[in-house]
Design an enzyme around this catalytic site. Structure first.
Site, PDB file in Angstrom:
ATOM      1  N   ASP A 172      13.976   8.330   7.674  1.00  0.00           N
ATOM      2  CA  ASP A 172      13.515   7.118   6.989  1.00  0.00           C
ATOM      3  C   ASP A 172      13.540   7.359   5.487  1.00  0.00           C
ATOM      4  O   ASP A 172      13.089   8.410   5.003  1.00  0.00           O
ATOM      5  CB  ASP A 172      12.106   6.753   7.445  1.00  0.00           C
ATOM      6  CG  ASP A 172      11.684   5.370   6.971  1.00  0.00           C
ATOM      7  OD1 ASP A 172      12.043   4.399   7.650  1.00  0.00           O
ATOM      8  OD2 ASP A 172      10.997   5.274   5.933  1.00  0.00           O
ATOM      9  N   ASN A 180      14.161  -2.216  -3.706  1.00  0.00           N
ATOM     10  CA  ASN A 180      14.411  -3.654  -3.592  1.00  0.00           C
ATOM     11  C   ASN A 180      13.561  -4.454  -4.575  1.00  0.00           C
ATOM     12  O   ASN A 180      14.038  -5.403  -5.216  1.00  0.00           O
ATOM     13  CB  ASN A 180      14.103  -4.122  -2.165  1.00  0.00           C
ATOM     14  CG  ASN A 180      15.223  -3.798  -1.190  1.00  0.00           C
ATOM     15  OD1 ASN A 180      16.379  -3.734  -1.576  1.00  0.00           O
ATOM     16  ND2 ASN A 180      14.876  -3.591   0.060  1.00  0.00           N
ATOM     17  N   HIS A 185      17.950  -6.418  -4.307  1.00  0.00           N
ATOM     18  CA  HIS A 185      18.474  -6.049  -2.990  1.00  0.00           C
ATOM     19  C   HIS A 185      19.856  -5.417  -3.063  1.00  0.00           C
ATOM     20  O   HIS A 185      20.230  -4.652  -2.167  1.00  0.00           O
ATOM     21  CB  HIS A 185      18.496  -7.277  -2.074  1.00  0.00           C
ATOM     22  CG  HIS A 185      17.136  -7.690  -1.618  1.00  0.00           C
ATOM     23  ND1 HIS A 185      16.471  -7.056  -0.602  1.00  0.00           N
ATOM     24  CD2 HIS A 185      16.295  -8.664  -2.074  1.00  0.00           C
ATOM     25  CE1 HIS A 185      15.288  -7.615  -0.415  1.00  0.00           C
ATOM     26  NE2 HIS A 185      15.156  -8.603  -1.302  1.00  0.00           N
ATOM     27  N   ASP A 189      20.876  -2.071  -1.069  1.00  0.00           N
ATOM     28  CA  ASP A 189      22.097  -1.880  -0.281  1.00  0.00           C
ATOM     29  C   ASP A 189      22.869  -0.653  -0.754  1.00  0.00           C
ATOM     30  O   ASP A 189      23.422   0.101   0.055  1.00  0.00           O
ATOM     31  CB  ASP A 189      22.992  -3.114  -0.378  1.00  0.00           C
ATOM     32  CG  ASP A 189      22.430  -4.309   0.374  1.00  0.00           C
ATOM     33  OD1 ASP A 189      21.475  -4.129   1.159  1.00  0.00           O
ATOM     34  OD2 ASP A 189      22.952  -5.423   0.173  1.00  0.00           O
ATOM     35  N   GLU A 215      15.687   0.655   6.855  1.00  0.00           N
ATOM     36  CA  GLU A 215      15.987   1.881   6.116  1.00  0.00           C
ATOM     37  C   GLU A 215      15.889   3.113   7.001  1.00  0.00           C
ATOM     38  O   GLU A 215      15.700   4.219   6.532  1.00  0.00           O
ATOM     39  CB  GLU A 215      15.033   2.030   4.912  1.00  0.00           C
ATOM     40  CG  GLU A 215      13.582   2.252   5.258  1.00  0.00           C
ATOM     41  CD  GLU A 215      12.770   0.961   5.360  1.00  0.00           C
ATOM     42  OE1 GLU A 215      11.559   1.037   5.109  1.00  0.00           O
ATOM     43  OE2 GLU A 215      13.348  -0.098   5.665  1.00  0.00           O
TER      44      GLU A 215
END
Length: 295
Positions: A172, A180, A185, A189, A215
């Site tokens: 994670d 973000n 965002h 990405d 994630e």
């Protein structure tokens, strides 16, 4: 060795014209090729159906887009290779070999027969594209959660049957929401794609990477015991920590938390996965940027 190579481009009228050129009485090639969407079965059916018309000792078919390579038979000195296309769509490459050279009449017949293979190959290609979309995350190129659910059961069954090790790593990204919220965002990405690349660069060809959540990633490690899985997880953690990202003039440092478990004799898919998931969350509770091995 005699070799012939050609590009066979088929238009919408080619199959009709080929049907007129080939006497197909009692010859169910077209209908037989409509029974499957599997590349291996398609080429096998085609080879078997044309064998009495075009004798051959072996064939090899490849479709680089999907990593397909199918070989069968004994390869001999005379080879005939066709790059198959439907207008502008590539459908793979097919080679036949034979002990003797084909006559011009046989070559023309083979090319007419190949026209019957084109549309079944197109359907198989479209089907593989659909599977790829369903089983591959477009952003990270990792396998999807749907693929993981299928793969973990298969890998467990193989490991138990062969008496081999199997381990799993849950990963994670730490503080992912921060990227973000602060950079947008697109940055999130970018971080996801970069982390996925770092993971892939550390894996063997037999290891399988999945993106199972926003994630969160999972890695299945076939033939790997708990110590080997821990070493790999630590290598991934270090690689990501030492990798500096730059996005829109911002320098970004990313860390990850990882949990590791190995398959036990009494495990179900649920218990096997749950231990690694719990270990990952323990790593986050213990301060993040670390590897925890499940008890």
């Amino acid at each position: 060795m005699n070799q012939k190579s050609a590009v066979l481009t088929v238009t919408s009228t080619s199959t009709f014209e080929s049907a007129k050129a080939v006497n197909l009485d009692h010859f169910d090639l077209s209908s037989a090729l409509q029974t499957t969407l599997d590349f291996n079965k398609l080429i096998s059916i085609f080879s078997r159906k044309i064998e009495r018309l075009i004798p051959h000792t072996a064939y090899v078919y490849s479709h680089t887009e999907f990593g397909v390579e199918i070989k069968n038979g004994v390869f001999t000195r005379n080879s005939y290779t066709y790059l198959l296309k439907l207008e502008e769509q590539m459908l793979g490459k097919l080679t036949f070999t034979n002990n003797r050279k084909y006559s011009q009449k046989e070559i023309k017949l083979l090319e007419n027969l190949l026209c019957f293979l084109i549309y079944p190959l197109k359907n198989a290609t479209l089907y593989q594209h659909a599977l790829k979309m369903a089983y591959t995350d477009p952003l990270t190129q990792a396998n999807t959660r749907t693929s993981f659910d299928d793969s973990v059961k298969r890998e467990m069954s193989l490991a138990i049957r062969a008496g081999k090790n199997l381990s799993v790593v849950f990963l994670d990204i730490d503080h992912f929401k921060f990227f973000n919220d602060h950079y947008g965002h697109q940055c999130g990405d970018f971080v996801l794609a970069s982390v996925a690349k770092c993971i892939r660069d550390s894996l063997r060809s037999s290891d399988i990477l999945f993106r199972t959540g926003g994630e969160e990633f999972v890695i299945l490690l076939s033939g790997t015991d708990i110590d080997g899985a821990k070493l790999l997880a630590e290598r991934i953690r270090t690689s990501i920590e030492n990798h500096t990202l730059v996005f829109d003039m911002h320098t970004i440092k990313v860390t990850v938390s990882l949990g590791v478990s190995a398959l036990c004799e009494e495990d179900t898919a649920e218990t096997f996965i749950k231990r690694a998931d719990a270990a990952m969350y323990q790593a986050k509770r213990d301060g993040r940027n670390r590897v925890i091995v499940a008890a």
